[in-house]
Enzyme design. Sequence first.
Site, short mmCIF file in Angstrom:
data_model
loop_
_atom_site.label_atom_id
_atom_site.label_comp_id
_atom_site.label_asym_id
_atom_site.label_seq_id
_atom_site.Cartn_x
_atom_site.Cartn_y
_atom_site.Cartn_z
N GLU A 261 -3.50 -9.70 3.74
CA GLU A 261 -4.30 -9.42 4.93
C GLU A 261 -5.40 -10.45 5.16
OE1 GLU A 261 -2.63 -5.37 3.76
OE2 GLU A 261 -3.23 -7.23 2.77
N GLU B 91 0.85 -1.21 0.00
CA GLU B 91 0.00 0.00 0.00
C GLU B 91 0.88 1.26 0.00
OE1 GLU B 91 -4.10 -1.06 2.24
OE2 GLU B 91 -2.29 -1.53 3.39
N1 T1G Z 1 4.27 -7.34 11.95
C1 T1G Z 1 4.97 -7.69 13.04
N2 T1G Z 1 5.90 -8.71 13.07
C2 T1G Z 1 6.11 -9.35 11.93
C3 T1G Z 1 5.40 -9.03 10.73
C4 T1G Z 1 4.45 -7.97 10.77
N3 T1G Z 1 3.76 -7.59 9.69
N4 T1G Z 1 5.83 -9.87 9.77
C5 T1G Z 1 6.76 -10.66 10.33
N5 T1G Z 1 6.94 -10.36 11.62
C6 T1G Z 1 7.88 -10.99 12.57
C7 T1G Z 1 7.55 -12.46 12.82
O1 T1G Z 1 6.63 -12.62 13.85
C8 T1G Z 1 8.93 -13.01 13.20
O2 T1G Z 1 9.16 -12.68 14.55
C9 T1G Z 1 9.89 -12.19 12.34
O3 T1G Z 1 9.16 -11.01 11.95
C10 T1G Z 1 10.32 -12.91 11.09
O4 T1G Z 1 9.15 -13.38 10.41
C11 T1G Z 1 -3.09 -1.82 6.94
C12 T1G Z 1 -3.64 -4.38 7.96
C13 T1G Z 1 7.53 -11.12 5.62
C14 T1G Z 1 7.18 -13.18 4.33
O5 T1G Z 1 0.71 -10.41 6.54
O6 T1G Z 1 4.38 -13.12 5.76
O7 T1G Z 1 -0.44 -4.63 6.53
O8 T1G Z 1 9.26 -14.95 15.50
O9 T1G Z 1 9.64 -15.83 10.64
O10 T1G Z 1 9.81 -16.64 7.09
O11 T1G Z 1 -3.44 -3.09 5.11
O12 T1G Z 1 6.96 -12.74 7.98
O13 T1G Z 1 11.34 -13.78 14.87
O14 T1G Z 1 9.98 -12.97 16.81
O15 T1G Z 1 7.78 -15.00 9.13
O16 T1G Z 1 11.36 -14.77 6.41
C15 T1G Z 1 0.26 -7.75 6.25
C16 T1G Z 1 3.40 -11.05 7.37
C17 T1G Z 1 0.10 -7.23 7.62
C18 T1G Z 1 3.04 -10.30 6.15
C19 T1G Z 1 8.96 -13.07 6.11
N6 T1G Z 1 1.53 -8.40 6.12
N7 T1G Z 1 4.75 -11.56 7.36
O17 T1G Z 1 8.89 -14.45 6.32
O18 T1G Z 1 10.18 -14.62 8.53
S1 T1G Z 1 -1.49 -6.52 7.86
C20 T1G Z 1 1.65 -9.72 6.30
C21 T1G Z 1 5.11 -12.59 6.57
C22 T1G Z 1 -1.43 -5.03 7.01
C23 T1G Z 1 -2.61 -3.02 6.20
C24 T1G Z 1 -2.72 -4.31 6.89
C25 T1G Z 1 6.50 -13.11 6.74
C26 T1G Z 1 7.51 -12.58 5.69
P1 T1G Z 1 9.98 -13.64 15.47
P2 T1G Z 1 9.13 -14.81 9.71
P3 T1G Z 1 10.13 -15.20 7.06
#
Ligand code: T1G
Length: 698
Positions: free
Chosen positions: A123, A103
């Site tokens: 999301e 976004e």
């Molecule tokens: N927020 C907070 N922590 C996050 C995070 C996030 N978005 N994404 C990952 N982490 C933390 C995760 O918990 C872990 O922590 C560490 O980072 C490494 O992640 C307004 C509402 C990017 C593909 O859904 O899909 O935006 O365990 O082990 O395998 O519209 O993380 O080490 O303490 O998964 O390399 C939308 C979520 C949010 C993407 C990397 N975004 N993340 O994968 O590492 S909603 C997502 C992922 C939003 C807006 C809306 C994956 C990754 P810890 P990991 P990875």
Amino acid sequence: MSVVSYEINEHIGVIRINNPPVNALSHALRAAIQDAVNAAQTDESKALLLICEGRTFIAGADITEFGKPPKDPWLPELLDTIEQSGKIVIAAIHGTALGGGLETALASHYRCAVPSAKIGLPEVKLGLLPGAGGTQRLPRLTGAKAALDIMTSGIPIAAGKGEALGVIDRIIDGDLEQGAMAFAKELVEGGAKPRRVSELSVDPASASADMFDEYRKNVAKRARGQIAPQNIIKCVEAAAELSFDEGSKIERQLFEACMYSPQSAAMRHLFFAEREAAKVNDIPKDTPLRSIESVGIVGGGTMGGGIAMNFANVGIPVTLLEINNDALDRGLGIVKKNYAISMKKGKLSEQQVEQCLSLISGTTDYNDLADADLAIEAVFENIDIKKEVFARLDSVCKQGAILATNTSYQDVDQIAAATGRPEDVIGLHFFSPANVMKLLEIVRADKTADDVVATCMKMAKGIRKVPVLSGVCYGFIGNRMLGKYFTEAQLCLIEGSSPEQIDSVLQTWGMAMGPLAVGDLAGLDIGYKARQGLSDTEKGDPKTWAVADALVEMDRLGQKSGAGYYKYDAETRRRESDPAVMKVVEEKAAEFKVTRRDIGDQEILDRLIFALVNEGAKILEEGIAQRSGDIDVVYVYGYGFPVARGGPMHFADAVGLSEVYETICAFRDQPGGERWEPAPLLEKLAKAGSSFAEWSNS
Ligand code: T1G
């Protein structure tokens, strides 16, 4: 350390983001980007470049901030600042631009990316929708249908596809920053103006009412009962019909409806539970790992072949061992067939299939497994046969090799004791079909060495599995709980219900399939043979499996024999009710003097789900599972438990443990209810007004 640094380099204002591990848009980051963009409006820069340090571009809003009071600037406000910038803003993408990250790029005026980058709006996997303009800006670039595909699947797309859809303006080969700087200077020299996506319109040809109706129907089928995907469709319809501001208002309303829904709470719980599950509490993070560069598999049946594919798919050579050449040919044949199916579905190219097949070789000689770093036994579910295999592996495999069993139930300690190196023995419980199912239950035996556990937890992620650690008990986490779930299904059946009622109650509630249909899919003879090996005490109340045993003795083994609890069309495999089954049920009820009664849907649901919860509580207090979230991950990834319910333990917490406890006590206090003794942990937490999640985090 500031999460944003700023410098002007050759008239380009470089806004460098550095918020490890994934540059999530925390409050601090939002505020810092806002300040940088505002400050840059009056400096000597001619354009602004948004670029990230670390392994990825912005991976979304900071999920850990959800449910907490929002702090300014909100993401929509920040993105408005970026889009309204008087100087052009270019987003330079590497790794993954996801959710709020994409976004942010869509609010920028130009986007470039390296070929390996992925962009997406996942999301929906958190029970949410893109809440910072994504539902309004994306369809203005890609058209309504393509935007719906991206947002309702939640699956990221490659940068190249993003370019084809008009989201990415330039693919940067080589160093991203250098390429992005060149792109920015080219735009400045070309007199490029800010291009605001919000000022575009959705291509009307891509947004017909029929398309939206059709889309709604399809999504209702593939995401049964989920509100987020349906809300996404409403948002895109608004994008097609209304102005950006009006559409954004609808997006905000529907975003909040999702955000405060139990479904999203459940799916966010699973997001973190899956990541927690990969951590072993009592093994140091820096434990040195063993390398796994070659794998041997004993047993080329359905499981062995599927397991082999997981390693070949990530480039690790596998040797498949079978007792003779016929069996070996059959095993390799299954593997070839599975790859052909993947190719037909477009999941793998012909070249990729050839590459994988070239990594899988066959043998009938145990000595060919001597150099394997990991040897996995996947033979018939009989402990004596497994012990023999382990004794053979112990005699041929090199020192330092990991010896693993794919048993679904058996005692891994006993199997380990069949070798002279129990510290190298571990359970790796794959789920069928092993090349598809994501769950891998990793079973730590009494003597399993820490580095073996740590190596396998890491290896699991490497072969794209979701690992969960289990201690040794009959059936480990998943199958042990499933036993109680199936027991209740059997008792509901003989006490008054029907296969149709039981299965439709659980399916309507969200389970991928009802328990009796699952029995037919797996084959009723499997459970029957396992029960033959149990003592009467272990079997419990004889009426429990009376119907199931009778069906097997009538050769009704399930789908594989064309009939089980249902009958199946030989061509289509379509399931149909069969009155013959109810005849068996009534006969067995009479034989065991059971007076059948009307059983309500809620009672069926409570008995089956709370049976899972109660056994899960025992598993937690015995330390078989590390935390309640692990149990939820097992059930969602291994047993078709609905993601929108968060798993059995999360669901129980959401219902409230005191209600669960009281319901179980009520079941116990009915005649014949002795099996319903509440787990001590459940009783303790219910009386303390606490939850499994609190207990697990304490
Ligand atoms: N927020 C907070 N922590 C996050 C995070 C996030 N978005 N994404 C990952 N982490 C933390 C995760 O918990 C872990 O922590 C560490 O980072 C490494 O992640 C307004 C509402 C990017 C593909 O859904 O899909 O935006 O365990 O082990 O395998 O519209 O993380 O080490 O303490 O998964 O390399 C939308 C979520 C949010 C993407 C990397 N975004 N993340 O994968 O590492 S909603 C997502 C992922 C939003 C807006 C809306 C994956 C990754 P810890 P990991 P990875």
